[in-house]
Design an enzyme around this catalytic site. Sequence first.
Site, mmCIF file in Angstrom:
data_model
loop_
_atom_site.group_PDB
_atom_site.id
_atom_site.type_symbol
_atom_site.label_atom_id
_atom_site.label_comp_id
_atom_site.label_asym_id
_atom_site.label_seq_id
_atom_site.Cartn_x
_atom_site.Cartn_y
_atom_site.Cartn_z
ATOM 1 N N ASP A 63 38.715 27.267 63.791
ATOM 2 C CA ASP A 63 38.785 26.803 65.178
ATOM 3 C C ASP A 63 37.699 25.792 65.528
ATOM 4 O O ASP A 63 36.751 25.581 64.767
ATOM 5 C CB ASP A 63 38.725 28.004 66.136
ATOM 6 C CG ASP A 63 37.794 29.107 65.641
ATOM 7 O OD1 ASP A 63 36.818 28.784 64.951
ATOM 8 O OD2 ASP A 63 38.047 30.280 65.942
ATOM 9 N N ASP A 132 36.501 41.358 72.256
ATOM 10 C CA ASP A 132 37.806 41.663 72.858
ATOM 11 C C ASP A 132 38.919 41.761 71.810
ATOM 12 O O ASP A 132 40.096 41.799 72.148
ATOM 13 C CB ASP A 132 38.162 40.623 73.943
ATOM 14 C CG ASP A 132 38.301 39.208 73.388
ATOM 15 O OD1 ASP A 132 38.186 39.029 72.147
ATOM 16 O OD2 ASP A 132 38.544 38.282 74.187
ATOM 17 N N HIS A 134 39.652 39.490 69.451
ATOM 18 C CA HIS A 134 40.275 38.239 68.974
ATOM 19 C C HIS A 134 39.919 37.956 67.517
ATOM 20 O O HIS A 134 38.866 38.358 67.035
ATOM 21 C CB HIS A 134 39.928 37.045 69.883
ATOM 22 C CG HIS A 134 38.506 36.588 69.842
ATOM 23 N ND1 HIS A 134 37.764 36.364 70.985
ATOM 24 C CD2 HIS A 134 37.671 36.278 68.828
ATOM 25 C CE1 HIS A 134 36.550 35.937 70.648
ATOM 26 N NE2 HIS A 134 36.469 35.884 69.342
ATOM 27 N N GLU A 139 43.120 35.054 71.625
ATOM 28 C CA GLU A 139 42.650 36.040 72.586
ATOM 29 C C GLU A 139 43.741 37.093 72.842
ATOM 30 O O GLU A 139 44.900 36.889 72.473
ATOM 31 C CB GLU A 139 42.291 35.323 73.904
ATOM 32 C CG GLU A 139 41.143 34.326 73.780
ATOM 33 C CD GLU A 139 39.761 34.991 73.666
ATOM 34 O OE1 GLU A 139 39.667 36.127 73.163
ATOM 35 O OE2 GLU A 139 38.773 34.354 74.081
HETATM 36 C C1 F6R Z 1 34.817 31.808 64.935
HETATM 37 C C2 F6R Z 1 35.918 32.703 65.280
HETATM 38 C C3 F6R Z 1 35.709 33.895 66.151
HETATM 39 C C4 F6R Z 1 34.448 34.697 65.817
HETATM 40 C C5 F6R Z 1 34.271 35.823 66.823
HETATM 41 C C6 F6R Z 1 33.009 36.610 66.563
HETATM 42 O O1 F6R Z 1 35.264 30.793 64.074
HETATM 43 O O2 F6R Z 1 36.984 32.451 64.882
HETATM 44 O O3 F6R Z 1 36.815 34.747 66.040
HETATM 45 O O4 F6R Z 1 34.545 35.197 64.527
HETATM 46 O O5 F6R Z 1 34.232 35.300 68.111
HETATM 47 O O6 F6R Z 1 31.913 35.800 66.805
HETATM 48 P P1 F6R Z 1 30.456 36.252 66.409
HETATM 49 O O7 F6R Z 1 30.435 36.316 64.912
HETATM 50 O O8 F6R Z 1 29.554 35.169 66.912
HETATM 51 O O9 F6R Z 1 30.224 37.572 67.028
#
Ligand code: F6R
Length: 256
Positions: A63, A132, A134, A139
């Site tokens: 992403d 959450d 995702h 989401e």
């Molecule tokens: C990032 C992504 C997100 C993160 C998630 C957890 O490329 O795809 O799904 O893996 O938001 O983020 P952190 O590791 O910062 O807690």
Amino acid sequence: MEIIIQPTPEVATSVAARVIARQLRDKPDSVLGLATGSTPLLLYRALIGLKLEWGQVTTFNLDEYVGLAPDHPQSYHSFMRENLFRHLKIDPENIHIPDGMAKDVPKFCARYEKEIKKAGGIDLQVLGVGTDGHIGFNEPTSSLASRTRIKTLTQQTRRDNSRFFGSEGAVPYHVITMGIGTIMDAKQIVLLAFGEQKAKAVAQAVEGPLTAICPASILQLHPTVKVFLDEAAASQLQRTEYYRWVFSNKPEWQRD
Ligand code: F6R
């Protein structure tokens, strides 16, 4: 799903790094799907330290924030350059990260999907998970069959990620993300989650019902997922004893 619980993020990461190292040794021209955020930082450090051969590897990131140019310090282009790519001998032509500045977003997303296909599909996808539930930036209530597209972040995710931006107001509202269907097409998935703040999402993903309210729960339908957790992230799971039992009683041929 294989649930691997280790005492600390460092130990869990070193076991996960071995899985990726094996993938690159078995298939030097592997296609890796990569994540950003806090979770994979230790993994990328471990992979750099392993001095693997990256010359033929192709990567696709999950992403990018819409509106952030590749040289923006909080863009995922910058993140990947800083934390992984500049330390490796990888062909820049083989690196793919969604373009947050794409003029025609749907067209860009369709092309990203085509490029993944053209590369032969993703062999191993690295994932983190949001508080959450995702994966990528899919989401809650994202279509479980979705492909790469634009998504609007939840307020919870914008709050979670404000730590990188200094303030919540600076976090973009939109992202381009691989879809859940795109992620599910990967041949192998390695999900990492560390810390108490991930415990609820992990429990819902691993032991909860399969539901779009927790996008990570779709991984229950994937045949080859390894979930690496520290004790805190595993703290709301019901079946930890069984997961530990499985891990310590693996047949010899399944061990590293
Ligand atoms: C990032 C992504 C997100 C993160 C998630 C957890 O490329 O795809 O799904 O893996 O938001 O983020 P952190 O590791 O910062 O807690």
